[in-house]
Design a protein around this motif. Sequence first.
Motif, short mmCIF file in Angstrom:
data_model
loop_
_atom_site.label_atom_id
_atom_site.label_comp_id
_atom_site.label_asym_id
_atom_site.label_seq_id
_atom_site.Cartn_x
_atom_site.Cartn_y
_atom_site.Cartn_z
N GLY A 34 9.90 1.85 6.58
CA GLY A 34 10.50 0.59 6.14
C GLY A 34 9.52 -0.77 6.50
O GLY A 34 9.34 -1.48 5.75
N ARG A 35 9.58 -0.87 7.91
CA ARG A 35 8.75 -1.82 8.46
C ARG A 35 7.35 -2.01 8.00
O ARG A 35 6.89 -2.91 8.01
N TYR A 36 6.63 -0.83 7.66
CA TYR A 36 5.35 -0.91 7.17
C TYR A 36 5.30 -1.24 5.77
O TYR A 36 4.48 -1.83 5.34
N HIS A 37 6.23 -0.54 4.92
CA HIS A 37 6.16 -0.96 3.56
C HIS A 37 6.60 -2.62 3.46
O HIS A 37 6.14 -3.02 2.53
N SER A 38 7.45 -3.13 4.03
CA SER A 38 7.84 -4.36 4.13
C SER A 38 6.55 -5.46 4.45
O SER A 38 6.51 -6.69 4.30
N GLY A 39 5.72 -4.91 5.38
CA GLY A 39 4.69 -5.70 5.90
C GLY A 39 4.90 -6.42 7.21
O GLY A 39 4.12 -7.09 7.69
N SER A 40 6.01 -6.03 7.84
CA SER A 40 6.42 -6.63 9.01
C SER A 40 5.64 -5.89 10.06
O SER A 40 5.57 -6.60 11.41
N ALA A 41 5.12 -4.66 9.90
CA ALA A 41 4.23 -4.18 10.87
C ALA A 41 3.24 -3.38 10.28
O ALA A 41 3.54 -2.89 9.01
N ALA A 42 2.24 -3.00 11.10
CA ALA A 42 1.21 -2.04 10.33
C ALA A 42 1.09 -0.66 11.17
O ALA A 42 1.62 -0.51 12.33
N ALA A 43 0.84 0.44 10.58
CA ALA A 43 0.83 1.61 10.95
C ALA A 43 -0.25 1.53 11.99
O ALA A 43 -1.42 1.43 11.89
N MET A 82 -0.03 8.21 7.19
CA MET A 82 0.36 9.22 6.31
C MET A 82 1.78 9.47 6.00
O MET A 82 2.22 9.60 4.76
N ARG A 83 2.61 9.32 7.06
CA ARG A 83 3.98 9.55 6.90
C ARG A 83 4.51 8.31 6.16
O ARG A 83 5.48 8.58 5.11
N SER A 84 4.15 7.06 6.18
CA SER A 84 4.50 5.80 5.58
C SER A 84 3.94 5.96 3.94
O SER A 84 4.83 5.59 2.95
N ARG A 85 2.87 6.81 3.75
CA ARG A 85 2.33 6.82 2.36
C ARG A 85 3.48 8.11 1.78
O ARG A 85 3.76 7.72 0.46
N TYR A 86 3.61 8.86 2.43
CA TYR A 86 4.57 9.94 1.63
C TYR A 86 5.89 9.28 1.52
O TYR A 86 6.46 9.52 0.27
N CYS A 87 6.36 8.57 2.40
CA CYS A 87 7.57 7.72 2.27
C CYS A 87 7.60 6.90 0.98
O CYS A 87 8.49 6.71 0.15
N ALA A 88 6.39 6.36 0.93
CA ALA A 88 6.15 5.35 -0.36
C ALA A 88 6.09 6.16 -1.63
O ALA A 88 6.96 5.64 -2.91
N PHE A 89 5.76 7.41 -1.72
CA PHE A 89 5.85 8.11 -2.69
C PHE A 89 7.38 8.53 -3.01
O PHE A 89 7.88 8.53 -4.14
N VAL A 90 8.12 8.87 -1.91
CA VAL A 90 9.51 9.28 -2.06
C VAL A 90 10.28 7.91 -2.90
O VAL A 90 11.07 7.95 -3.71
N LYS A 91 9.95 6.59 -2.30
CA LYS A 91 10.80 5.52 -2.79
C LYS A 91 10.08 4.64 -4.12
O LYS A 91 10.53 3.93 -4.46
N GLY A 92 9.01 5.49 -4.55
CA GLY A 92 8.38 4.90 -5.75
C GLY A 92 7.47 3.52 -5.44
O GLY A 92 7.54 2.81 -6.25
N ASP A 93 7.03 3.46 -4.24
CA ASP A 93 6.51 2.02 -4.05
C ASP A 93 5.00 2.26 -4.15
O ASP A 93 4.11 2.49 -3.44
N ALA A 94 4.50 2.07 -5.45
CA ALA A 94 3.04 2.14 -5.81
C ALA A 94 2.27 1.10 -5.08
O ALA A 94 1.00 1.32 -4.78
N ARG A 137 -10.49 2.97 9.46
CA ARG A 137 -10.02 1.66 9.82
C ARG A 137 -10.54 0.51 8.90
O ARG A 137 -11.89 0.81 9.02
N VAL A 138 -10.08 -0.32 8.17
CA VAL A 138 -10.71 -1.27 7.65
C VAL A 138 -10.20 -2.67 8.17
O VAL A 138 -8.84 -2.81 8.00
N ASP A 139 -11.02 -3.63 8.73
CA ASP A 139 -10.28 -4.77 9.23
C ASP A 139 -9.25 -4.53 10.28
O ASP A 139 -8.18 -5.18 10.14
N GLY A 140 -9.30 -3.33 10.91
CA GLY A 140 -8.24 -3.09 12.12
C GLY A 140 -7.34 -2.15 11.56
O GLY A 140 -6.35 -1.86 12.32
N ALA A 141 -6.90 -2.16 10.24
CA ALA A 141 -5.81 -1.52 9.73
C ALA A 141 -6.14 -0.06 9.24
O ALA A 141 -7.25 0.11 8.62
N TRP A 142 -5.28 0.88 9.36
CA TRP A 142 -5.69 2.33 9.01
C TRP A 142 -5.56 2.03 7.35
O TRP A 142 -4.60 1.64 6.77
N VAL A 143 -6.42 2.90 6.57
CA VAL A 143 -6.29 3.15 5.19
C VAL A 143 -6.45 4.46 4.79
O VAL A 143 -7.17 5.18 5.50
#
Length: 124
Positions: free
Chosen positions: A19-28, A35-47, A110-116
């Motif tokens: 949830g903290r990654y989805h909200s933008g308050s932290a980066a993976a 990967m875990r947060s992206r799976y979770c986004a599929f579960v939550k429907g967060d395109a 990593r793109v600009d320090g963030a995992w993608v």
Amino acid sequence: MTSRSCPCGLPQAYEACCGRYHSGSAAAPTAEALMRSRYCAFVKGDAGYLLRTWHPRTRPGTLELDPRMRWTGLEILETTDGSAFHAVGTVEFRASYRGGSLHERSRFERVDGAWVYVDGEFVR
């Protein structure tokens, strides 16, 4: 998975985990965490989150998620690199859904320090 645990399979509550990654308050911090947060986004429907964490080189213009899809579990099978000390990493996983499962080896950079997420190949 308890009713309070994160859909990604870790024991923390959603808000303290993906949830903290989805909200933008932290980066993976690792490819596996992304990967875990992206799976979770599929579960939550967060395109929106899925698109934001997709490499600009391979990101689709839009993403339509099927609201009828019911994801039921994530199993991380192997990770290669993808830590704070790496620029690339791979995560092999099995994501289960009602009626089947998807087995993929995903590539991350990593793109600009963030995992993608870059892309993945299905494993049979």
